[in-house]
Design a protein around this motif. Structure first.
Motif, PDB file in Angstrom:
ATOM      1  N   SER A   1       0.835  -1.192   0.000  1.00 42.41           N
ATOM      2  CA  SER A   1       0.000   0.000   0.000  1.00 42.41           C
ATOM      3  C   SER A   1       0.875   1.249   0.000  1.00 42.41           C
ATOM      4  CB  SER A   1      -0.914  -0.012   1.239  1.00 42.41           C
ATOM      5  OG  SER A   1      -1.656   1.158   1.348  1.00 42.41           O
ATOM      6  N   SER A   2       0.442   2.272  -0.715  1.00 42.43           N
ATOM      7  CA  SER A   2       1.158   3.539  -0.744  1.00 42.43           C
ATOM      8  C   SER A   2       0.777   4.376   0.476  1.00 42.43           C
ATOM      9  CB  SER A   2       0.799   4.317  -2.012  1.00 42.43           C
ATOM     10  OG  SER A   2      -0.509   4.868  -1.908  1.00 42.43           O
ATOM     11  N   LEU A   3       1.455   5.498   0.660  1.00 41.85           N
ATOM     12  CA  LEU A   3       1.119   6.389   1.766  1.00 41.85           C
ATOM     13  C   LEU A   3      -0.247   7.053   1.577  1.00 41.85           C
ATOM     14  CD1 LEU A   3       4.417   8.200   2.802  1.00 41.85           C
ATOM     15  CD2 LEU A   3       3.299   6.239   3.840  1.00 41.85           C
ATOM     16  N   PHE A   4      -0.819   6.881   0.384  1.00 36.86           N
ATOM     17  CA  PHE A   4      -2.165   7.398   0.130  1.00 36.86           C
ATOM     18  C   PHE A   4      -3.205   6.290   0.271  1.00 36.86           C
ATOM     19  CE2 PHE A   4       0.812   9.935  -2.446  1.00 36.86           C
ATOM     20  CZ  PHE A   4       0.633  11.166  -1.833  1.00 36.86           C
ATOM     21  N   ASN A   5      -2.768   5.181   0.884  1.00 29.84           N
ATOM     22  CA  ASN A   5      -3.661   4.048   1.143  1.00 29.84           C
ATOM     23  C   ASN A   5      -4.243   3.465  -0.139  1.00 29.84           C
ATOM     24  OD1 ASN A   5      -3.358   4.187   4.005  1.00 29.84           O
ATOM     25  ND2 ASN A   5      -4.756   5.949   4.011  1.00 29.84           N
ATOM     26  N   GLN A   6      -3.463   3.478  -1.209  1.00 33.70           N
ATOM     27  CA  GLN A   6      -3.855   2.806  -2.445  1.00 33.70           C
ATOM     28  C   GLN A   6      -2.941   1.609  -2.662  1.00 33.70           C
ATOM     29  OE1 GLN A   6      -4.151   5.520  -5.816  1.00 33.70           O
ATOM     30  NE2 GLN A   6      -6.364   5.392  -5.568  1.00 33.70           N
ATOM     31  N   THR A   7      -3.470   0.601  -3.319  1.00 29.43           N
ATOM     32  CA  THR A   7      -2.711  -0.617  -3.567  1.00 29.43           C
ATOM     33  C   THR A   7      -1.560  -0.347  -4.531  1.00 29.43           C
ATOM     34  OG1 THR A   7      -4.688  -1.966  -3.252  1.00 29.43           O
ATOM     35  CG2 THR A   7      -2.844  -2.978  -4.443  1.00 29.43           C
ATOM     36  N   ILE A   8      -0.371  -0.775  -4.158  1.00 29.72           N
ATOM     37  CA  ILE A   8       0.787  -0.687  -5.038  1.00 29.72           C
ATOM     38  C   ILE A   8       0.687  -1.803  -6.086  1.00 29.72           C
ATOM     39  CG2 ILE A   8       3.292  -0.972  -5.175  1.00 29.72           C
ATOM     40  CD1 ILE A   8       2.614   1.660  -3.951  1.00 29.72           C
ATOM     41  N   SER A   9       0.939  -1.462  -7.325  1.00 29.86           N
ATOM     42  CA  SER A   9       0.816  -2.428  -8.420  1.00 29.86           C
ATOM     43  C   SER A   9       2.106  -3.225  -8.612  1.00 29.86           C
ATOM     44  CB  SER A   9       0.478  -1.694  -9.724  1.00 29.86           C
ATOM     45  OG  SER A   9      -0.787  -1.091  -9.650  1.00 29.86           O
ATOM     46  N   ASP A  10       1.948  -4.434  -9.135  1.00 36.56           N
ATOM     47  CA  ASP A  10       3.077  -5.243  -9.621  1.00 36.56           C
ATOM     48  C   ASP A  10       4.132  -5.507  -8.549  1.00 36.56           C
ATOM     49  OD1 ASP A  10       1.886  -5.209 -12.194  1.00 36.56           O
ATOM     50  OD2 ASP A  10       2.794  -3.263 -12.593  1.00 36.56           O
TER      51      ASP A  10
ATOM     52  N   TYR B   1       2.283   3.432  -7.998  1.00 43.10           N
ATOM     53  CA  TYR B   1       3.731   3.265  -7.925  1.00 43.10           C
ATOM     54  C   TYR B   1       4.319   4.449  -7.168  1.00 43.10           C
ATOM     55  CZ  TYR B   1       2.881   0.189 -11.962  1.00 43.10           C
ATOM     56  OH  TYR B   1       2.400  -0.779 -12.819  1.00 43.10           O
ATOM     57  N   GLN B   2       5.271   4.174  -6.294  1.00 41.65           N
ATOM     58  CA  GLN B   2       6.036   5.230  -5.644  1.00 41.65           C
ATOM     59  C   GLN B   2       7.491   4.794  -5.564  1.00 41.65           C
ATOM     60  OE1 GLN B   2       4.439   6.526  -1.874  1.00 41.65           O
ATOM     61  NE2 GLN B   2       2.430   6.978  -2.719  1.00 41.65           N
ATOM     62  N   TYR B   3       8.371   5.779  -5.440  1.00 43.05           N
ATOM     63  CA  TYR B   3       9.795   5.496  -5.350  1.00 43.05           C
ATOM     64  C   TYR B   3      10.219   5.387  -3.889  1.00 43.05           C
ATOM     65  CZ  TYR B   3      10.068   6.387 -10.305  1.00 43.05           C
ATOM     66  OH  TYR B   3       9.887   6.294 -11.654  1.00 43.05           O
ATOM     67  N   LYS B   4      11.261   4.638  -3.662  1.00 46.23           N
ATOM     68  CA  LYS B   4      11.833   4.532  -2.323  1.00 46.23           C
ATOM     69  C   LYS B   4      12.486   5.855  -1.941  1.00 46.23           C
ATOM     70  CE  LYS B   4      13.110  -0.402  -2.466  1.00 46.23           C
ATOM     71  NZ  LYS B   4      14.270  -1.330  -2.461  1.00 46.23           N
ATOM     72  N   LYS B   5      12.325   6.224  -0.685  1.00 48.20           N
ATOM     73  CA  LYS B   5      13.019   7.426  -0.200  1.00 48.20           C
ATOM     74  C   LYS B   5      14.521   7.235  -0.309  1.00 48.20           C
ATOM     75  CE  LYS B   5      13.266  11.402   2.111  1.00 48.20           C
ATOM     76  NZ  LYS B   5      14.623  11.491   2.646  1.00 48.20           N
ATOM     77  N   GLU B   6      15.008   6.000  -0.104  1.00 50.03           N
ATOM     78  CA  GLU B   6      16.440   5.737  -0.202  1.00 50.03           C
ATOM     79  C   GLU B   6      16.963   5.999  -1.612  1.00 50.03           C
ATOM     80  OE1 GLU B   6      14.655   3.042   2.938  1.00 50.03           O
ATOM     81  OE2 GLU B   6      14.149   3.692   0.895  1.00 50.03           O
ATOM     82  N   PHE B   7      16.141   5.697  -2.610  1.00 52.78           N
ATOM     83  CA  PHE B   7      16.544   5.968  -3.986  1.00 52.78           C
ATOM     84  C   PHE B   7      16.579   7.474  -4.240  1.00 52.78           C
ATOM     85  CE2 PHE B   7      15.306   6.410  -8.565  1.00 52.78           C
ATOM     86  CZ  PHE B   7      16.497   5.940  -9.100  1.00 52.78           C
ATOM     87  N   PHE B   8      15.570   8.172  -3.798  1.00 52.98           N
ATOM     88  CA  PHE B   8      15.533   9.630  -3.927  1.00 52.98           C
ATOM     89  C   PHE B   8      16.763  10.255  -3.283  1.00 52.98           C
ATOM     90  CE2 PHE B   8      14.267  13.671  -1.895  1.00 52.98           C
ATOM     91  CZ  PHE B   8      13.876  14.402  -3.016  1.00 52.98           C
TER      92      PHE B   8
ATOM     93  N   MET C   1       1.129   9.224  -9.564  1.00 50.37           N
ATOM     94  CA  MET C   1       0.828  10.437  -8.830  1.00 50.37           C
ATOM     95  C   MET C   1      -0.072  10.145  -7.640  1.00 50.37           C
ATOM     96  SD  MET C   1       2.767  12.095 -10.758  1.00 50.37           S
ATOM     97  CE  MET C   1       2.628  13.776 -10.184  1.00 50.37           C
ATOM     98  N   TYR C   2      -0.485  11.156  -6.941  1.00 51.16           N
ATOM     99  CA  TYR C   2      -1.355  10.970  -5.790  1.00 51.16           C
ATOM    100  C   TYR C   2      -2.810  10.978  -6.246  1.00 51.16           C
ATOM    101  CZ  TYR C   2      -1.345  16.098  -6.147  1.00 51.16           C
ATOM    102  OH  TYR C   2      -1.426  17.387  -6.609  1.00 51.16           O
ATOM    103  N   PRO C   3      -3.659  10.219  -5.588  1.00 54.68           N
ATOM    104  CA  PRO C   3      -5.062  10.148  -6.011  1.00 54.68           C
ATOM    105  C   PRO C   3      -5.837  11.407  -5.621  1.00 54.68           C
ATOM    106  CG  PRO C   3      -4.730   8.845  -4.035  1.00 54.68           C
ATOM    107  CD  PRO C   3      -3.375   9.343  -4.446  1.00 54.68           C
ATOM    108  N   THR C   4      -6.677  11.881  -6.512  1.00 51.68           N
ATOM    109  CA  THR C   4      -7.375  13.136  -6.255  1.00 51.68           C
ATOM    110  C   THR C   4      -8.442  13.000  -5.183  1.00 51.68           C
ATOM    111  OG1 THR C   4      -8.846  12.630  -8.101  1.00 51.68           O
ATOM    112  CG2 THR C   4      -6.985  14.075  -8.547  1.00 51.68           C
ATOM    113  N   ASN C   5      -8.870  11.773  -4.881  1.00 49.08           N
ATOM    114  CA  ASN C   5      -9.853  11.657  -3.800  1.00 49.08           C
ATOM    115  C   ASN C   5      -9.199  11.881  -2.440  1.00 49.08           C
ATOM    116  OD1 ASN C   5      -8.400   9.256  -3.935  1.00 49.08           O
ATOM    117  ND2 ASN C   5     -10.074   8.027  -3.125  1.00 49.08           N
TER     118      ASN C   5
END
Length: 516
Positions: free
Chosen positions: A76-85, A343-350, A308-312
């Motif tokens: 799950s992302s920080l926006f409480n959406q399911t991470i894909s793949d 999809y989101q990137y790792k903070k460590e990668f950033f 991106m972040y979900p508009t809801n």
């Protein structure tokens, strides 16, 4: 059988038709026996193949990017959406969690390319020069598909003819076992050389209004260099030597292919100071772009809204890096509508990006939870454009651009024992701007391969290259280190992807990828 062929081509044309940008309707009859009877028909068919390439863009991205260690692998992302793949992101692919099925549906497109390769030589509608041009395009596109399959699955079925069109057949005749890795590599070397040979008398032209989104001699040169570079550095799974039988000769050929693109004078950096300008939707076909997959307003958008972040949710409860909370009129700063956060990137990668690196802010949009400070690292690189005050994801997706040429050239020169500084620094100069002298290659103790891989990692975020780069470079060490769910010889075997059960049930001659 004639009726079957006729119906097949009607379905083909229907499937290819999309929009005014890639209008594929033939001018008269759809019948196979006379479809290639006019130049316009040939052009429409081949433009339609480019439409099919665009339909596979998300698969190209997943094959070349997801497994590279840069993405958040939680469910799950920080926006409480399911991470894909997640099985690909975490390098935990299995027979039941394969992420990409049916060979990415690439063989549907390869069959159409094969049909065109068989049809172009016999048509009287094209002169010899036109036939050579189209055959250069077709062999280039076919090699492009097979190179993705090869790097993903290793040995794959090699189908060089449109067998459905060849006459009488039974379903069993269409079954095809997987070729060996070595056989596929040899085919790739032969096929991309055929493309280059057909383009021999072409002056790096693009005979289409689609410009950089149409395959060209320059794209073929880039792909040939990439195939040969892979062959000079990568071993078959379980093998003791690389694919290339003549490493010095293949490196020289790859280097010459890249030099030919430089010497044609049509390509260069879009800007030597502004990284964002490379992807600017108002500057499509800039001279940095050698081959792209095109997206256009009111025609088709890319899938990068999923980053991106979900508009809801918007950015309620989040702040920027300076602690300024997103609220009020600024709760949706990117003016997103109907996006997701798959999809989101790792903070460590950033964090591997220096604050001096201009690419960091041009590539990422980093936000932080007000409660706890956790970071959500989002993709800013392909944010498209605003239309009626809402964001549309219309950036072209680069397959080959001039920066890629520079870093491939650096890699080749380093492998030959030369000094790649001029090529590495051509990238760093733009990336670091006023701080360039601090980051100029070589930094203290820096070796060429590490510097090249670092720049490829930072330059090509979300361009479908990261996984391929870490498989090719440093003996595949970084790719192997990501295989944390397996041990022993399975570590190497799991560099390849499993084949889904549906494919194997349809074709009993196909065997599962070793190790799965």
């Amino acid at each position: 059988m004639k009726k079957i062929k006729y119906i097949f081509l009607v379905l083909l044309i229907g499937a290819l038709q999309s929009c005014d940008y890639l209008d594929l309707s033939p001018v008269d009859s759809y019948g196979i026996s006379n479809y290639w009877s006019t130049k316009d028909q040939a052009e429409r068919f081949i433009r339609g193949l480019h439409y099919r390439v665009r339909e596979r863009q998300e698969i190209f991205f997943k094959m070349g990017e997801l497994r590279g260690g840069a993405y958040l692998g939680s469910n799950s992302s920080l926006f409480n959406q399911t991470i894909s793949d997640v099985p690909a992101v975490t390098n935990n692919l299995t027979v039941s969690n394969y992420v990409i099925g049916n060979w990415g549906n690439f063989y549907m497109d390869i069959m159409q390319i094969n049909h065109a390769i068989q049809s172009v030589p016999g048509t009287s509608a094209l002169n010899e020069s036109e036939k050579n041009y189209y055959l250069g395009v077709l062999h280039g596109l076919r090699s492009f598909y097979y190179f993705h399959l090869f790097r993903t699955y290793g040995g794959v079925p090699l189908i060089e003819t449109a067998r459905v069109m060849d006459g009488s057949f039974t379903p069993a005749d269409l079954n095809q076992p997987r070729a060996t890795e070595e056989e596929v590599f040899d085919f790739l070397v032969k096929d991309i050389k055929a493309s280059e040979d057909y383009f021999a008398n072409d002056a790096f032209t693009i005979n289409s209004t689609d410009k950089s989104s149409y395959w060209s001699k320059a794209a073929t040169k880039m792909l040939r260099a990439e195939i040969l570079l892979w062959g000079c550095q990568v071993k078959p799974i379980g093998g003791s030597s690389v694919y290339s039988r003549n490493v010095s000769g293949d490196l020289a050929a790859a280097k010459q292919a890249l030099q030919d693109v430089i010497d044609c004078g049509k390509y260069g950096f879009a800007s030597k100071t502004n990284f964002e300008e490379v992807f600017d939707v108002t500057k499509k076909n800039n001279k940095e772009m050698i081959f792209v997959i095109r997206y256009m307003l009111n025609e088709k958008e890319s899938f990068f809204s999923k980053f991106m972040y979900p508009t809801n949710t918007n950015l309620v409860g989040f702040a920027d890096a300076n602690g300024v909370e997103y609220k009020g009129d600024n709760v949706n700063p990117l003016k997103l509508n109907g996006t997701a956060s798959n999809y989101q990137y790792k903070k460590e990668f950033f964090d591997t990006f220096s604050a001096d690196d201009i690419r960091r802010s041009a590539t990422f949009f980093d936000v932080y939870k007000v409660d706890g400070g956790e970071a959500a690292i989002l993709l800013n690189k392909y944010k498209g454009e605003l239309d009626n005050d809402m964001r549309k994801f219309t950036n072209d997706w680069p397959v080959y651009r001039y920066a890629d040429l520079q870093l491939m050239m650096a890699e080749i020169v380093a492998l030959e024992g030369g000094d790649p500084a001029v090529y590495i620094n051509s990238i760093r100069e733009r990336a670091y701007g006023s701080a360039y002298t601090t980051h100029k290659y070589p930094r203290e103790g820096e070796i060429a391969e590490d510097a090249i891989l670092e720049e490829r990692t930072k330059e090509f975020v979300a361009e479908g290259k990261r996984w391929y780069d870490i498989r090719r470079m440093k003996g595949g060490k970084l790719a192997k280190e990501l295989q944390i769910s397996v041990t022993g010889d399975l570590v190497e075997k799991h560099l390849l992807w499993p084949v889904d059960a549906t494919v194997m049930s349809k074709d009993p001659m196909v065997e599962q990828t070793p190790g799965y």
